[in-house]
Scaffold this motif. Structure first.
Motif, PDB file in Angstrom:
ATOM      1  N   ARG A  17       0.678  -1.299   0.078  1.00  0.00           N
ATOM      2  CA  ARG A  17       0.158   0.000   0.008  1.00  0.00           C
ATOM      3  C   ARG A  17       1.015   1.266  -0.008  1.00  0.00           C
ATOM      4  NH1 ARG A  17      -5.423  -1.493   3.876  1.00  0.00           N
ATOM      5  NH2 ARG A  17      -5.924  -3.472   2.606  1.00  0.00           N
ATOM      6  N   ASP A  18       0.419   2.161   0.914  1.00  0.00           N
ATOM      7  CA  ASP A  18       1.201   3.653   0.898  1.00  0.00           C
ATOM      8  C   ASP A  18       2.768   3.413   1.175  1.00  0.00           C
ATOM      9  OD1 ASP A  18      -1.443   3.687   1.396  1.00  0.00           O
ATOM     10  OD2 ASP A  18      -1.259   5.687   1.840  1.00  0.00           O
ATOM     11  N   THR A  19       3.295   2.805   2.061  1.00  0.00           N
ATOM     12  CA  THR A  19       4.454   2.459   2.251  1.00  0.00           C
ATOM     13  C   THR A  19       5.360   1.864   0.995  1.00  0.00           C
ATOM     14  OG1 THR A  19       3.967   1.822   4.683  1.00  0.00           O
ATOM     15  CG2 THR A  19       6.296   1.338   3.945  1.00  0.00           C
ATOM     16  N   ALA A  20       4.494   0.742   0.276  1.00  0.00           N
ATOM     17  CA  ALA A  20       5.367   0.402  -0.899  1.00  0.00           C
ATOM     18  C   ALA A  20       5.389   1.447  -1.933  1.00  0.00           C
ATOM     19  CB  ALA A  20       4.475  -0.792  -1.341  1.00  0.00           C
ATOM     20  N   LEU A  21       4.447   2.269  -2.143  1.00  0.00           N
ATOM     21  CA  LEU A  21       4.480   3.455  -3.010  1.00  0.00           C
ATOM     22  C   LEU A  21       5.547   4.534  -2.695  1.00  0.00           C
ATOM     23  CD1 LEU A  21       0.529   4.124  -3.244  1.00  0.00           C
ATOM     24  CD2 LEU A  21       2.008   2.979  -4.997  1.00  0.00           C
ATOM     25  N   LEU A  31       2.962  10.995  -2.625  1.00  0.00           N
ATOM     26  CA  LEU A  31       1.717  11.066  -1.880  1.00  0.00           C
ATOM     27  C   LEU A  31       1.127  12.314  -1.437  1.00  0.00           C
ATOM     28  CD1 LEU A  31       2.346   7.854   0.284  1.00  0.00           C
ATOM     29  CD2 LEU A  31       1.277   7.831  -1.868  1.00  0.00           C
ATOM     30  N   LEU A  32      -0.118  12.761  -1.480  1.00  0.00           N
ATOM     31  CA  LEU A  32      -0.515  13.809  -1.279  1.00  0.00           C
ATOM     32  C   LEU A  32      -0.457  14.263   0.058  1.00  0.00           C
ATOM     33  CD1 LEU A  32      -2.092  16.464  -2.298  1.00  0.00           C
ATOM     34  CD2 LEU A  32      -4.385  15.249  -1.660  1.00  0.00           C
ATOM     35  N   ASN A  33      -0.502  13.146   1.356  1.00  0.00           N
ATOM     36  CA  ASN A  33      -0.494  13.386   2.573  1.00  0.00           C
ATOM     37  C   ASN A  33       0.565  12.485   3.033  1.00  0.00           C
ATOM     38  OD1 ASN A  33      -2.624  15.085   2.844  1.00  0.00           O
ATOM     39  ND2 ASN A  33      -3.766  13.537   2.433  1.00  0.00           N
ATOM     40  N   THR A  34       1.578  12.873   4.146  1.00  0.00           N
ATOM     41  CA  THR A  34       2.244  12.039   4.791  1.00  0.00           C
ATOM     42  C   THR A  34       1.707  10.736   5.359  1.00  0.00           C
ATOM     43  OG1 THR A  34       4.105  13.799   4.954  1.00  0.00           O
ATOM     44  CG2 THR A  34       4.426  11.833   6.331  1.00  0.00           C
ATOM     45  N   THR A  88       1.137   5.431   9.270  1.00  0.00           N
ATOM     46  CA  THR A  88       1.192   4.034   9.619  1.00  0.00           C
ATOM     47  C   THR A  88       2.173   3.362   8.317  1.00  0.00           C
ATOM     48  OG1 THR A  88      -1.033   4.081  10.386  1.00  0.00           O
ATOM     49  CG2 THR A  88      -0.069   2.261   9.882  1.00  0.00           C
ATOM     50  N   LEU A  89       2.885   2.508   8.992  1.00  0.00           N
ATOM     51  CA  LEU A  89       3.606   1.743   7.820  1.00  0.00           C
ATOM     52  C   LEU A  89       2.613   0.424   7.612  1.00  0.00           C
ATOM     53  CD1 LEU A  89       7.075   1.560   9.468  1.00  0.00           C
ATOM     54  CD2 LEU A  89       6.352   2.658   7.410  1.00  0.00           C
ATOM     55  N   PHE A  90       2.660   0.063   6.329  1.00  0.00           N
ATOM     56  CA  PHE A  90       1.943  -0.885   5.815  1.00  0.00           C
ATOM     57  C   PHE A  90       2.688  -2.114   5.445  1.00  0.00           C
ATOM     58  CE2 PHE A  90      -1.125   2.592   5.381  1.00  0.00           C
ATOM     59  CZ  PHE A  90      -2.572   2.222   5.777  1.00  0.00           C
ATOM     60  N   ALA A  91       2.515  -3.510   5.611  1.00  0.00           N
ATOM     61  CA  ALA A  91       3.331  -4.487   5.391  1.00  0.00           C
ATOM     62  C   ALA A  91       2.304  -5.658   5.339  1.00  0.00           C
ATOM     63  CB  ALA A  91       4.538  -4.698   6.305  1.00  0.00           C
ATOM     64  N   ARG A  92       2.531  -6.716   4.643  1.00  0.00           N
ATOM     65  CA  ARG A  92       2.045  -7.937   4.602  1.00  0.00           C
ATOM     66  C   ARG A  92       2.706  -9.052   5.504  1.00  0.00           C
ATOM     67  NH1 ARG A  92      -2.686  -6.869   1.940  1.00  0.00           N
ATOM     68  NH2 ARG A  92      -2.414  -5.705  -0.034  1.00  0.00           N
ATOM     69  N   GLU A 152       5.709  -5.159  -2.375  1.00  0.00           N
ATOM     70  CA  GLU A 152       4.780  -5.611  -3.450  1.00  0.00           C
ATOM     71  C   GLU A 152       4.983  -4.700  -4.566  1.00  0.00           C
ATOM     72  OE1 GLU A 152       0.747  -7.309  -1.453  1.00  0.00           O
ATOM     73  OE2 GLU A 152       0.799  -5.079  -1.952  1.00  0.00           O
ATOM     74  N   PRO A 153       4.886  -5.461  -5.856  1.00  0.00           N
ATOM     75  CA  PRO A 153       5.155  -4.730  -7.164  1.00  0.00           C
ATOM     76  C   PRO A 153       4.368  -3.427  -7.332  1.00  0.00           C
ATOM     77  CG  PRO A 153       4.819  -7.049  -7.637  1.00  0.00           C
ATOM     78  CD  PRO A 153       4.407  -6.728  -6.040  1.00  0.00           C
ATOM     79  N   LEU A 154       4.637  -2.503  -7.884  1.00  0.00           N
ATOM     80  CA  LEU A 154       4.248  -1.153  -8.024  1.00  0.00           C
ATOM     81  C   LEU A 154       2.595  -1.406  -8.549  1.00  0.00           C
ATOM     82  CD1 LEU A 154       4.172   2.009  -7.973  1.00  0.00           C
ATOM     83  CD2 LEU A 154       5.236   1.814 -10.619  1.00  0.00           C
ATOM     84  N   GLY A 155       2.381  -2.161  -9.657  1.00  0.00           N
ATOM     85  CA  GLY A 155       1.036  -2.004 -10.027  1.00  0.00           C
ATOM     86  C   GLY A 155       0.049  -2.533  -8.866  1.00  0.00           C
ATOM     87  N   LEU A 156       0.505  -3.560  -8.286  1.00  0.00           N
ATOM     88  CA  LEU A 156      -0.523  -4.268  -7.180  1.00  0.00           C
ATOM     89  C   LEU A 156      -0.630  -3.143  -6.151  1.00  0.00           C
ATOM     90  CD1 LEU A 156      -2.200  -6.277  -5.899  1.00  0.00           C
ATOM     91  CD2 LEU A 156      -0.039  -7.141  -4.970  1.00  0.00           C
ATOM     92  N   SER A 157       0.702  -2.592  -5.623  1.00  0.00           N
ATOM     93  CA  SER A 157       0.627  -1.455  -4.540  1.00  0.00           C
ATOM     94  C   SER A 157      -0.424  -0.272  -4.737  1.00  0.00           C
ATOM     95  CB  SER A 157       1.955  -0.994  -4.234  1.00  0.00           C
ATOM     96  OG  SER A 157       2.948  -2.013  -3.824  1.00  0.00           O
ATOM     97  N   ALA A 158      -0.280   0.199  -6.083  1.00  0.00           N
ATOM     98  CA  ALA A 158      -0.896   1.454  -6.632  1.00  0.00           C
ATOM     99  C   ALA A 158      -2.537   0.785  -6.553  1.00  0.00           C
ATOM    100  CB  ALA A 158      -0.734   1.767  -7.851  1.00  0.00           C
ATOM    101  N   LEU A 159      -2.883  -0.371  -7.156  1.00  0.00           N
ATOM    102  CA  LEU A 159      -4.262  -0.777  -7.283  1.00  0.00           C
ATOM    103  C   LEU A 159      -4.815  -0.782  -5.786  1.00  0.00           C
ATOM    104  CD1 LEU A 159      -6.046  -2.327  -9.585  1.00  0.00           C
ATOM    105  CD2 LEU A 159      -5.706  -4.020  -8.027  1.00  0.00           C
ATOM    106  N   ASP A 160      -4.096  -1.345  -4.994  1.00  0.00           N
ATOM    107  CA  ASP A 160      -4.679  -1.376  -3.593  1.00  0.00           C
ATOM    108  C   ASP A 160      -4.799  -0.572  -2.743  1.00  0.00           C
ATOM    109  OD1 ASP A 160      -5.528  -3.460  -1.658  1.00  0.00           O
ATOM    110  OD2 ASP A 160      -3.725  -3.555  -0.593  1.00  0.00           O
ATOM    111  N   ALA A 161      -3.713   0.583  -2.908  1.00  0.00           N
ATOM    112  CA  ALA A 161      -3.884   1.664  -2.131  1.00  0.00           C
ATOM    113  C   ALA A 161      -4.947   2.734  -2.688  1.00  0.00           C
ATOM    114  CB  ALA A 161      -2.626   2.343  -2.139  1.00  0.00           C
ATOM    115  N   THR A 162      -4.854   2.902  -4.058  1.00  0.00           N
ATOM    116  CA  THR A 162      -5.747   3.973  -4.633  1.00  0.00           C
ATOM    117  C   THR A 162      -7.169   3.560  -4.505  1.00  0.00           C
ATOM    118  OG1 THR A 162      -5.363   3.053  -6.668  1.00  0.00           O
ATOM    119  CG2 THR A 162      -3.856   4.881  -5.866  1.00  0.00           C
ATOM    120  N   SER A 163      -7.504   2.302  -4.314  1.00  0.00           N
ATOM    121  CA  SER A 163      -8.962   1.996  -4.471  1.00  0.00           C
ATOM    122  C   SER A 163      -9.434   2.245  -3.008  1.00  0.00           C
ATOM    123  CB  SER A 163      -9.019   0.439  -4.791  1.00  0.00           C
ATOM    124  OG  SER A 163      -8.634  -0.373  -3.726  1.00  0.00           O
TER     125      SER A 163
END
Length: 245
Positions: free
Chosen positions: A9-13, A20-23, A26-30, A128-139
């Motif tokens: 998510r945001d951390t991977a991005l 990111l628009l905002n700092t 939280t750190l996100f990890a799997r 996580e790969p950029l594509g998955l991170s972007a999809l999961d976070a922005t949704s």
């Protein structure tokens, strides 16, 4: 807490160099361990040194600096999440696939200097790969936050989100993703430009042309926003462009 974490998510991005628009707070990890999937409280950055002792040493070593507050010594909390689950796979089935080794959390290895001015682990970061991170976070983001991210993703060609679309599990996630993705434009050159485009759309401003090059007597000029029919040009810049040394 397991040490085999994969940032998401945001951390991977951030690790992928996406603005990111905002700092993030939280750190996100799997984690592959369901029992660890929760928010873990942050610890203080002083380690075994008592906080008051550290503050006293800091003020003595840096008398010219503004005083530190105890709250500034606390790390971000870490939110551990189970692996992203495709829409056609149930969570129990996903856990079983992980236990039997039939599924591995998607990951890439990013360089230890992925974040400017931060010395990372010698072996680099697992994310996580950029594509998955972007999809999961922005949704899960607001529309403006998502556009800032997806403008930057569209400007790159190293990892497209389309192969990961089956990870959007709900109609709401799909709708939020599609709206932001269709609005996003890789020609935006900063998070501020991306945010400004959203504001312009919200006030029903005609869609501008981005980064138009105009020839002048002193050379070519690239304009962030232009409305040719109205003969109007628009620029948006942060204070750092003019005031940072």
């Amino acid at each position: 807490m397991t040490r085999k974490l994969i940032f998401c998510r945001d951390t991977a991005l951030v690790l992928h160099g996406v603005p990111l628009l905002n700092t993030p707070s939280t750190l996100f990890a799997r984690t592959a361990n369901p029992g660890e999937a929760k928010t873990h409280a942050s610890s203080h950055m002083t380690g075994k040194v008592p906080r008051q002792q550290f503050l006293q040493r800091y003020s003595q070593s840096h008398p010219e600096a503004a005083p530190l507050r105890t709250a500034q010594l606390r790390n971000f909390p870490t939110r551990l999440l189970e692996p992203a689950c495709p829409r056609n796979v149930s969570r129990p089935d996903q856990r079983a696939r992980i236990r039997t080794g039939k599924f591995s959390i998607p990951e890439v290895r990013l360089a230890s200097d992925a974040v400017e001015a931060v010395t990372g682990p010698a072996q680099g970061y697992r994310a996580e790969p950029l594509g998955l991170s972007a999809l999961d976070a922005t949704s899960r983001m607001s529309f403006t936050e998502a556009v800032v991210v997806l403008d930057a993703v569209k400007a790159r060609d190293d990892d497209a989100p389309e192969p990961w679309l089956h990870y959007l599990r709900t109609h709401r996630q799909q709708a939020r993703w599609e709206r932001a993705w269709n609005f996003a434009d890789g020609r935006a050159e900063s998070a501020l430009e991306s945010e400004s485009r959203v504001v312009l759309a919200q006030v029903n401003c005609p869609v501008p042309t981005l980064q138009k090059v105009v020839r002048t007597s002193i050379g070519n000029v690239r304009i962030a926003f232009s409305w040719e029919n109205e003969r109007v040009a628009g620029e948006v810049d942060g204070k750092s462009k003019y005031f940072d040394p």
